[in-house]
Design a protein around this motif. Sequence first.
Motif, PDB file in Angstrom:
ATOM      1  N   PHE A 114      12.596 -23.098  32.808  1.00 50.75           N
ATOM      2  CA  PHE A 114      13.866 -23.616  31.743  1.00 50.75           C
ATOM      3  C   PHE A 114      14.569 -22.114  31.681  1.00 50.75           C
ATOM      4  CE2 PHE A 114      10.187 -26.348  30.766  1.00 50.75           C
ATOM      5  CZ  PHE A 114       9.984 -27.585  31.300  1.00 50.75           C
ATOM      6  N   HIS A 115      16.109 -22.293  32.000  1.00 48.61           N
ATOM      7  CA  HIS A 115      17.256 -21.834  31.734  1.00 48.61           C
ATOM      8  C   HIS A 115      18.434 -22.008  30.266  1.00 48.61           C
ATOM      9  CE1 HIS A 115      17.481 -20.249  35.891  1.00 48.61           C
ATOM     10  NE2 HIS A 115      15.942 -19.987  35.586  1.00 48.61           N
ATOM     11  N   GLY A 116      18.696 -21.232  29.788  1.00 51.69           N
ATOM     12  CA  GLY A 116      18.880 -21.422  28.841  1.00 51.69           C
ATOM     13  C   GLY A 116      18.992 -22.026  27.587  1.00 51.69           C
ATOM     14  N   THR A 117      17.535 -22.104  27.326  1.00 50.00           N
ATOM     15  CA  THR A 117      16.792 -23.532  26.618  1.00 50.00           C
ATOM     16  C   THR A 117      15.980 -22.354  25.367  1.00 50.00           C
ATOM     17  OG1 THR A 117      14.674 -23.821  28.082  1.00 50.00           O
ATOM     18  CG2 THR A 117      16.818 -25.083  27.919  1.00 50.00           C
ATOM     19  N   THR A 118      16.013 -21.474  24.631  1.00 55.60           N
ATOM     20  CA  THR A 118      14.788 -20.507  24.546  1.00 55.60           C
ATOM     21  C   THR A 118      14.772 -19.770  23.446  1.00 55.60           C
ATOM     22  OG1 THR A 118      16.511 -18.170  25.344  1.00 55.60           O
ATOM     23  CG2 THR A 118      14.740 -18.308  26.617  1.00 55.60           C
ATOM     24  N   ASP A 119      16.078 -20.273  22.685  1.00 53.10           N
ATOM     25  CA  ASP A 119      15.805 -20.380  20.956  1.00 53.10           C
ATOM     26  C   ASP A 119      16.450 -20.993  19.990  1.00 53.10           C
ATOM     27  OD1 ASP A 119      18.450 -19.292  21.630  1.00 53.10           O
ATOM     28  OD2 ASP A 119      18.465 -17.461  21.004  1.00 53.10           O
ATOM     29  N   GLY A 120      17.756 -22.075  20.688  1.00 47.54           N
ATOM     30  CA  GLY A 120      17.801 -22.705  20.682  1.00 47.54           C
ATOM     31  C   GLY A 120      19.073 -22.179  19.447  1.00 47.54           C
ATOM     32  N   ALA A 121      19.629 -20.831  19.592  1.00 48.16           N
ATOM     33  CA  ALA A 121      20.499 -20.927  18.564  1.00 48.16           C
ATOM     34  C   ALA A 121      21.689 -21.289  19.569  1.00 48.16           C
ATOM     35  CB  ALA A 121      20.719 -18.894  18.946  1.00 48.16           C
ATOM     36  N   VAL A 162      17.328 -26.930  34.301  1.00 44.72           N
ATOM     37  CA  VAL A 162      15.701 -26.922  34.668  1.00 44.72           C
ATOM     38  C   VAL A 162      15.332 -27.354  35.944  1.00 44.72           C
ATOM     39  CG1 VAL A 162      13.689 -27.888  35.014  1.00 44.72           C
ATOM     40  CG2 VAL A 162      14.801 -28.967  33.367  1.00 44.72           C
ATOM     41  N   VAL A 163      15.014 -25.948  36.515  1.00 43.67           N
ATOM     42  CA  VAL A 163      15.048 -25.533  37.821  1.00 43.67           C
ATOM     43  C   VAL A 163      13.931 -25.013  38.493  1.00 43.67           C
ATOM     44  CG1 VAL A 163      15.988 -23.474  39.236  1.00 43.67           C
ATOM     45  CG2 VAL A 163      17.221 -23.827  37.442  1.00 43.67           C
ATOM     46  N   VAL A 164      13.824 -26.027  40.157  1.00 44.94           N
ATOM     47  CA  VAL A 164      12.961 -26.194  40.475  1.00 44.94           C
ATOM     48  C   VAL A 164      12.794 -25.839  41.880  1.00 44.94           C
ATOM     49  CG1 VAL A 164      11.041 -28.245  41.311  1.00 44.94           C
ATOM     50  CG2 VAL A 164      12.283 -28.681  39.886  1.00 44.94           C
ATOM     51  N   ARG A 191      16.373 -26.776  43.544  1.00 42.60           N
ATOM     52  CA  ARG A 191      17.051 -27.724  42.279  1.00 42.60           C
ATOM     53  C   ARG A 191      17.362 -27.740  41.574  1.00 42.60           C
ATOM     54  NH1 ARG A 191      15.846 -32.136  46.133  1.00 42.60           N
ATOM     55  NH2 ARG A 191      17.849 -33.000  45.315  1.00 42.60           N
ATOM     56  N   THR A 192      18.660 -28.203  40.568  1.00 39.57           N
ATOM     57  CA  THR A 192      18.351 -27.113  39.206  1.00 39.57           C
ATOM     58  C   THR A 192      19.795 -28.813  39.195  1.00 39.57           C
ATOM     59  OG1 THR A 192      19.854 -25.316  40.083  1.00 39.57           O
ATOM     60  CG2 THR A 192      20.551 -26.258  37.707  1.00 39.57           C
ATOM     61  N   VAL A 193      18.336 -29.620  37.057  1.00 40.22           N
ATOM     62  CA  VAL A 193      19.159 -30.545  36.712  1.00 40.22           C
ATOM     63  C   VAL A 193      20.032 -29.794  35.527  1.00 40.22           C
ATOM     64  CG1 VAL A 193      18.097 -32.327  35.406  1.00 40.22           C
ATOM     65  CG2 VAL A 193      16.762 -31.871  37.809  1.00 40.22           C
ATOM     66  N   ALA A 194      20.833 -29.985  35.832  1.00 40.00           N
ATOM     67  CA  ALA A 194      21.617 -29.963  34.417  1.00 40.00           C
ATOM     68  C   ALA A 194      21.025 -30.810  32.652  1.00 40.00           C
ATOM     69  CB  ALA A 194      22.972 -30.512  33.764  1.00 40.00           C
ATOM     70  N   PHE A 195      20.918 -30.189  31.413  1.00 39.73           N
ATOM     71  CA  PHE A 195      21.183 -30.985  30.656  1.00 39.73           C
ATOM     72  C   PHE A 195      21.936 -32.658  30.652  1.00 39.73           C
ATOM     73  CE2 PHE A 195      17.368 -28.951  27.746  1.00 39.73           C
ATOM     74  CZ  PHE A 195      16.805 -28.498  28.559  1.00 39.73           C
ATOM     75  N   PRO A 196      21.186 -33.398  29.779  1.00 40.71           N
ATOM     76  CA  PRO A 196      22.427 -33.954  29.843  1.00 40.71           C
ATOM     77  C   PRO A 196      23.391 -34.361  28.330  1.00 40.71           C
ATOM     78  CG  PRO A 196      20.170 -35.312  28.771  1.00 40.71           C
ATOM     79  CD  PRO A 196      19.865 -33.541  29.816  1.00 40.71           C
ATOM     80  N   ALA A 197      24.555 -34.272  28.738  1.00 43.92           N
ATOM     81  CA  ALA A 197      25.226 -34.560  28.045  1.00 43.92           C
ATOM     82  C   ALA A 197      24.938 -34.837  26.905  1.00 43.92           C
ATOM     83  CB  ALA A 197      26.959 -34.255  28.039  1.00 43.92           C
TER      84      ALA A 197
END
Length: 219
Positions: free
Chosen positions: A60-67, A76-78, A127-133
Amino acid sequence: MHSTHTRFRHAVLTAGATALALLATGCWYASTGARTGGCRDVGDWSGREQAAWLRTAVAFHGTTDGADPSYAQASVVVRGPRTGDVRVLCRPLAVQVEFWTFTATTTRPEMSFVMRYGLSADGGRTRTVAFPAGLPTGQDGTCVQVLVAAYAGTPLAGGELPELTADLATAGDVDVRFGTARIGVHRLLPAQGPAQCHAGRSTPRPSPTASTGWDIYHP
């Protein structure tokens, strides 16, 4: 004398036939090896084995601290496993990346489906899945958290869907329970406004997200 020559000729022919058989066998194995290319066989993998592979292949990228005030940079990277057997899979796995939200209510957290993204993965490419807008961030005073999971196989059935076993204000990854063993990895993201999530607090329903109900498949 004639009998001796006959026996000798028979022995030579037998030895030659044996050598040809061994050579043919060796060529068959070499051909088989060339076809598989040293890949990892997944023909009879169970759901647990597929989940174990995903646990080392998903990040998971960019989801670590909720800041961050939004999830615009989250993904999400596979890719290939980082540890253990790192060979490419002989046959790609069908992988689902699914998103939900949990909203605090007066009784129990209310879960809502947001998006499911289907893809195939063999570890040979990223494969990279961006979080939905439009995911809710709690900026409107709502106590809401986002759950994302990656798993193998078909979309989850009713009895396999996630549940929270703790109050939303204090819940973490360990408090999420799925009714199946094929979940590779999941992440319950911290609320964007943690101070708004008090235990047992009732909050207004979040505004609808721009991506509710998406179901996407990309092989």
